[in-house]
Design a protein around this motif. Structure first.
Motif, short mmCIF file in Angstrom:
data_model
loop_
_atom_site.label_atom_id
_atom_site.label_comp_id
_atom_site.label_asym_id
_atom_site.label_seq_id
_atom_site.Cartn_x
_atom_site.Cartn_y
_atom_site.Cartn_z
N ASP A 306 3.86 7.96 -1.24
CA ASP A 306 3.95 6.50 -1.27
C ASP A 306 5.40 6.07 -1.17
OD1 ASP A 306 1.26 6.62 -1.65
OD2 ASP A 306 1.27 5.79 -3.68
N GLU A 308 7.72 2.51 -1.25
CA GLU A 308 7.75 1.07 -1.50
C GLU A 308 8.66 0.39 -0.50
OE1 GLU A 308 5.85 -0.44 -3.66
OE2 GLU A 308 5.02 1.47 -4.37
N THR A 313 3.61 -1.36 0.46
CA THR A 313 3.65 0.06 0.17
C THR A 313 3.06 0.84 1.33
OG1 THR A 313 3.41 -0.33 -2.21
CG2 THR A 313 2.96 1.90 -1.41
N ARG A 315 1.43 4.05 2.08
CA ARG A 315 0.74 5.02 1.24
C ARG A 315 0.81 6.42 1.86
NH1 ARG A 315 0.09 2.81 -3.73
NH2 ARG A 315 -0.83 0.71 -3.59
#
Length: 411
Positions: A306, A308, A313, A315
């Motif tokens: 993941d 940010e 986000t 993933r």
């Protein structure tokens, strides 16, 4: 990594005819309005800093294409594609560490600056003969006559391949290249690729056996002899895959680099005139061609964790489409990015990627393009058509189908 998030004014569609003709307005719109956004089931990344960061980050895997090949073959109900799948999984282009580091360490011992420089006389002789014939005829198609055959001829000579094999390579490479975009492949494309990979591998196995018995100064002999300090070496299949992917990854992109760069110079006669006045600008011409209209426009990565991105986000398991062409026109890095300027000193382009997957054949592509530009633009050329047709059998590679020119005179 810092990304901007705003609603884009247009939907990203790399398959459209408009995008093929000129992708740069779309790239500009995305960079300015949403430099990273999710569409078509993947994240699309356009800013230079973010593209460079994704390419550098080993948390983004290069192994997506082999995975997609396997999934597409299964979806089409095909079997007997084991060799195709291994070609992807064992190729430098699509491996991650530790496999990538091992393969790269072995191959780098042979793909050296000196080894590439030794190919200059071969490439120069080939190019000079093509251009001399064109000058006598008064015209040529830069793609068909020079850009397409040059990389095949030089790689074939470097590997010292039998002439009968060299005559097959351009067609074989074209068929195998579709494996780089498996989502576009139909069942018949897979069947053809399977046949071609088997034929190519069998022919190269015969070459390996001959070189093992009687080594020479050629690339294959050198690869066979390469050992690490610990005695590690390429297996025969790994070496065969290195040879196949040298053509698959290098042929289409080098052809497009020469074609795209030649077109840019034709569209900027002041820059072509500057090159004629000062032939030492040829290296700068290649660098600017790579930045201005790079052959490999898009490449994919798979996020393994993941990440940010502001309020978004990425993933683990998300696909990321990295827009090299957009990054190379980023005004945050390049002044007046939509201008073709030989003297900008434009280092920093990402046309060859970045990080551990930086293009192994970049030095050879640059050498061949320098030689091509130097010979072509000794002549006074003008385009023989007003409209240019861009290839439509790939959405990741940008290149011309044809580039017909008239040769008015030698300068």
């Amino acid at each position: 990594m810092t990304f901007q998030h705003a609603r884009p004014r247009a939907r990203f569609n790399p398959f459209s005819a408009e995008f093929r003709r000129d992708p740069y307005p779309m790239y500009r719109d995305l960079r300015e309005n949403r430099a990273a956004h999710k569409t078509l089931g993947m994240w699309v990344i356009t800013r230079h800093a973010d593209v460079k960061a994704v390419l550098h980050d080993r948390g983004f895997s290069a192994g997506l294409i082999p995975q997609l090949v396997s999934e597409q073959a299964e979806r089409l109900g095909l079997d007997g594609v084991d060799r195709i799948e291994r070609l992807g999984r064992k190729s430098l282009v699509f491996t991650d560490n530790p496999d990538h580091a091992r393969l790269r360490g072995l191959v780098n011992r042979v793909f050296t600056t000196q080894a590439v420089a030794e190919l200059r006389p071969i490439a120069t002789d080939f190019t000079a003969r093509v251009v001399a014939r064109a000058q006598a005829a008064g015209s040529m198609d830069v793609i068909a006559d020079l850009a397409a055959p040059l990389p095949v001829a030089v790689l074939g000579e470097w590997m010292a391949l039998p002439q009968t094999l060299r005559e097959q390579i351009a067609a074989w490479t074209h068929d195998i290249r579709f494996l780089l975009e498996p989502g576009m492949m139909k069942a018949e494309d897979f069947i053809r690729a399977r046949e071609v990979v088997e034929d190519f591998a069998t022919a190269l196995a015969d070459v390996l056996a001959a070189r093992r018995a009687a080594p020479g100064p050629d690339l294959i002999s050198r690869l066979l002899a390469t050992r690490t300090a610990g005695g590690d070496a390429l297996s025969d299949e790994e070496l065969i895959f290195v040879c196949i992917m040298s053509f698959v990854a290098g042929n289409e992109t080098t052809k497009s680099l020469i074609g795209n760069g030649a077109l840019a110079l034709l569209h900027h006669p002041d820059q072509a005139a500057a090159l004629r006045r000062d032939p030492t600008l040829v290296k700068a011409a290649v660098t600017e061609a790579l930045r201005y209209d790079c052959p490999l426009q898009l490449t994919k990565r798979l996020s393994t964790r993941d990440v940010e991105l502001g309020d978004q986000t990425i993933r683990a398991g998300d696909q990321v489409l990295v827009c090299l062409g957009a990054a190379n026109r980023d005004p945050e890095v390049f002044l007046r990015p939509d201008e073709f300027d030989l003297v900008r000193g434009g280092a920093g382009h990402l046309a060859f990627g970045h990080g551990m997957h930086g293009c192994l054949g970049g030095l050879l592509a640059e050498l061949l393009s320098e030689i091509a530009f130097a010979h072509l633009f000794e002549l006074d050329l003008e385009p023989a058509v007003d409209e240019f047709e861009w290839q439509d059998n790939s959405f990741i590679v940008r290149g011309l189908r044809r580039l017909p020119v008239t040769i008015r005179s030698a300068v």
